[in-house]
Design a protein around this motif. Structure first.
Motif, PDB file in Angstrom:
ATOM      1  N   ARG A 171      -9.997   4.758   1.506  1.00  0.00           N
ATOM      2  CA  ARG A 171     -10.515   4.867  -0.123  1.00  0.00           C
ATOM      3  C   ARG A 171     -11.332   4.200  -1.190  1.00  0.00           C
ATOM      4  O   ARG A 171     -10.220   3.112  -0.946  1.00  0.00           O
ATOM      5  N   ASN A 172     -11.715   4.624  -1.667  1.00  0.00           N
ATOM      6  CA  ASN A 172     -12.272   3.240  -2.705  1.00  0.00           C
ATOM      7  C   ASN A 172     -11.802   3.764  -3.664  1.00  0.00           C
ATOM      8  O   ASN A 172     -11.476   2.474  -3.768  1.00  0.00           O
ATOM      9  N   ARG A 173     -10.838   4.034  -4.167  1.00  0.00           N
ATOM     10  CA  ARG A 173      -9.975   4.255  -5.450  1.00  0.00           C
ATOM     11  C   ARG A 173      -8.367   4.474  -4.744  1.00  0.00           C
ATOM     12  O   ARG A 173      -8.149   5.531  -4.801  1.00  0.00           O
ATOM     13  N   VAL A 174      -7.543   3.821  -5.044  1.00  0.00           N
ATOM     14  CA  VAL A 174      -5.866   4.154  -4.790  1.00  0.00           C
ATOM     15  C   VAL A 174      -4.939   3.363  -5.877  1.00  0.00           C
ATOM     16  O   VAL A 174      -5.055   2.259  -6.398  1.00  0.00           O
ATOM     17  N   LEU A 175      -4.028   4.602  -5.987  1.00  0.00           N
ATOM     18  CA  LEU A 175      -2.789   2.908  -7.164  1.00  0.00           C
ATOM     19  C   LEU A 175      -1.547   3.012  -6.607  1.00  0.00           C
ATOM     20  O   LEU A 175      -1.270   4.839  -5.606  1.00  0.00           O
ATOM     21  N   LEU A 176      -1.254   2.152  -5.984  1.00  0.00           N
ATOM     22  CA  LEU A 176       0.223   1.973  -5.613  1.00  0.00           C
ATOM     23  C   LEU A 176       1.451   1.850  -6.194  1.00  0.00           C
ATOM     24  O   LEU A 176       1.559   1.495  -7.656  1.00  0.00           O
ATOM     25  N   CYS A 177       2.329   2.364  -6.045  1.00  0.00           N
ATOM     26  CA  CYS A 177       3.542   2.204  -6.979  1.00  0.00           C
ATOM     27  C   CYS A 177       4.323   1.217  -6.677  1.00  0.00           C
ATOM     28  O   CYS A 177       3.692   0.847  -6.600  1.00  0.00           O
ATOM     29  N   ARG A 178       4.603   0.703  -8.438  1.00  0.00           N
ATOM     30  CA  ARG A 178       5.692  -0.190  -8.809  1.00  0.00           C
ATOM     31  C   ARG A 178       6.982   0.000  -8.848  1.00  0.00           C
ATOM     32  O   ARG A 178       7.650  -0.811  -8.732  1.00  0.00           O
ATOM     33  N   CYS A 179       7.098   1.692  -9.205  1.00  0.00           N
ATOM     34  CA  CYS A 179       8.131   1.215  -9.831  1.00  0.00           C
ATOM     35  C   CYS A 179       9.465   1.298  -8.544  1.00  0.00           C
ATOM     36  O   CYS A 179      11.198   0.815  -9.086  1.00  0.00           O
ATOM     37  N   GLY A 180       8.740   1.791  -7.801  1.00  0.00           N
ATOM     38  CA  GLY A 180       9.817   2.537  -6.195  1.00  0.00           C
ATOM     39  C   GLY A 180      10.309   3.676  -6.227  1.00  0.00           C
ATOM     40  O   GLY A 180      11.248   4.241  -5.109  1.00  0.00           O
ATOM     41  N   SER A 199       8.413   6.470  -6.420  1.00  0.00           N
ATOM     42  CA  SER A 199       7.410   7.587  -5.921  1.00  0.00           C
ATOM     43  C   SER A 199       7.865   8.394  -4.670  1.00  0.00           C
ATOM     44  O   SER A 199       8.533   8.053  -4.005  1.00  0.00           O
ATOM     45  N   ARG A 200       7.801   9.486  -4.976  1.00  0.00           N
ATOM     46  CA  ARG A 200       8.127  10.892  -3.590  1.00  0.00           C
ATOM     47  C   ARG A 200       6.856  10.474  -2.792  1.00  0.00           C
ATOM     48  O   ARG A 200       6.943  11.720  -2.057  1.00  0.00           O
ATOM     49  N   ASN A 201       5.222   9.745  -3.286  1.00  0.00           N
ATOM     50  CA  ASN A 201       4.738   9.766  -2.591  1.00  0.00           C
ATOM     51  C   ASN A 201       4.191   8.403  -1.871  1.00  0.00           C
ATOM     52  O   ASN A 201       3.131   7.936  -2.163  1.00  0.00           O
ATOM     53  N   MET A 202       5.500   7.394  -1.207  1.00  0.00           N
ATOM     54  CA  MET A 202       4.726   5.876  -1.383  1.00  0.00           C
ATOM     55  C   MET A 202       3.949   6.078  -0.433  1.00  0.00           C
ATOM     56  O   MET A 202       4.002   6.464   0.600  1.00  0.00           O
ATOM     57  N   PRO A 203       3.202   4.771  -0.791  1.00  0.00           N
ATOM     58  CA  PRO A 203       3.074   3.845  -1.782  1.00  0.00           C
ATOM     59  C   PRO A 203       2.623   4.026  -2.582  1.00  0.00           C
ATOM     60  O   PRO A 203       1.956   3.376  -3.076  1.00  0.00           O
ATOM     61  N   PHE A 204       2.294   5.594  -3.340  1.00  0.00           N
ATOM     62  CA  PHE A 204       1.146   5.599  -4.151  1.00  0.00           C
ATOM     63  C   PHE A 204       1.531   6.123  -4.906  1.00  0.00           C
ATOM     64  O   PHE A 204       3.167   6.346  -5.018  1.00  0.00           O
ATOM     65  N   CYS A 205       1.503   5.547  -6.177  1.00  0.00           N
ATOM     66  CA  CYS A 205       2.017   6.285  -7.567  1.00  0.00           C
ATOM     67  C   CYS A 205       1.823   7.368  -8.001  1.00  0.00           C
ATOM     68  O   CYS A 205       0.769   8.672  -7.258  1.00  0.00           O
ATOM     69  N   ILE A 210     -10.092  -0.336   0.329  1.00  0.00           N
ATOM     70  CA  ILE A 210      -9.158  -1.443   1.015  1.00  0.00           C
ATOM     71  C   ILE A 210      -8.181  -1.004   2.066  1.00  0.00           C
ATOM     72  O   ILE A 210      -7.477   0.010   1.123  1.00  0.00           O
ATOM     73  N   PRO A 211      -7.738  -1.584   3.230  1.00  0.00           N
ATOM     74  CA  PRO A 211      -7.033  -0.542   3.885  1.00  0.00           C
ATOM     75  C   PRO A 211      -5.363  -1.218   3.730  1.00  0.00           C
ATOM     76  O   PRO A 211      -5.533  -1.753   2.961  1.00  0.00           O
ATOM     77  N   ILE A 212      -4.753   0.082   3.519  1.00  0.00           N
ATOM     78  CA  ILE A 212      -3.210  -0.118   3.566  1.00  0.00           C
ATOM     79  C   ILE A 212      -2.609   0.222   4.401  1.00  0.00           C
ATOM     80  O   ILE A 212      -2.764   1.218   4.909  1.00  0.00           O
ATOM     81  N   THR A 213      -1.517  -0.436   4.629  1.00  0.00           N
ATOM     82  CA  THR A 213      -1.129  -0.459   6.030  1.00  0.00           C
ATOM     83  C   THR A 213       0.750  -0.246   5.666  1.00  0.00           C
ATOM     84  O   THR A 213       1.265  -1.251   4.601  1.00  0.00           O
ATOM     85  N   SER A 214       1.701   0.466   5.798  1.00  0.00           N
ATOM     86  CA  SER A 214       2.982   0.278   5.583  1.00  0.00           C
ATOM     87  C   SER A 214       3.587  -0.746   6.014  1.00  0.00           C
ATOM     88  O   SER A 214       2.628  -1.140   7.125  1.00  0.00           O
ATOM     89  N   ALA A 215       4.436  -1.198   6.238  1.00  0.00           N
ATOM     90  CA  ALA A 215       5.283  -1.702   6.238  1.00  0.00           C
ATOM     91  C   ALA A 215       6.244  -1.326   7.952  1.00  0.00           C
ATOM     92  O   ALA A 215       5.585  -2.458   8.551  1.00  0.00           O
ATOM     93  N   ASP A 216       5.895  -0.531   7.856  1.00  0.00           N
ATOM     94  CA  ASP A 216       6.621  -0.075   9.898  1.00  0.00           C
ATOM     95  C   ASP A 216       4.631   0.374  11.120  1.00  0.00           C
ATOM     96  O   ASP A 216       4.915   0.168  11.791  1.00  0.00           O
ATOM     97  N   GLY A 217       3.572   0.363   9.829  1.00  0.00           N
ATOM     98  CA  GLY A 217       2.678  -0.092  10.865  1.00  0.00           C
ATOM     99  C   GLY A 217       1.489   0.997   9.986  1.00  0.00           C
ATOM    100  O   GLY A 217       0.589   1.157  11.221  1.00  0.00           O
TER     101      GLY A 217
END
Length: 72
Positions: free
Chosen positions: A33-42, A44-50, A20-27
């Motif tokens: 990738r086939n699998r990713v883990l997105l941050c929920r806690c806010g 992460s130093r690698n946002m939007p990834f966990c 699934i394509p992931i696009t940041s708020a600024d575009g």
């Protein structure tokens, strides 16, 4: 899926599968990738990834949802 840790009340990221394509708020479009883990806690130093910062923060999400739990 929303990932929950093996300890009661410990929450992890959002597990996204299927290229699934992931696009940041600024575009900015991230590499698909086939699998990713997105941050929920806010924190992460690698946002939007966990980056597992939620472990030290003892992040807890009580809103519920579908869960993946680590197998024993």
């Amino acid at each position: 899926y929303i990932v929950q840790g093996p300890e009661p009340g410990r929450s992890g990221g959002i597990y996204v599968m299927g290229g699934i394509p992931i696009t940041s708020a600024d575009g900015e479009v991230y590499e698909v990738r086939n699998r990713v883990l997105l941050c929920r806690c806010g924190a992460s130093r690698n946002m939007p990834f966990c980056d597992a910062t939620h472990i030290n923060r003892m992040f807890k999400d009580t809103r519920g949802g579908s869960f993946l739990r680590k197998k024993d």
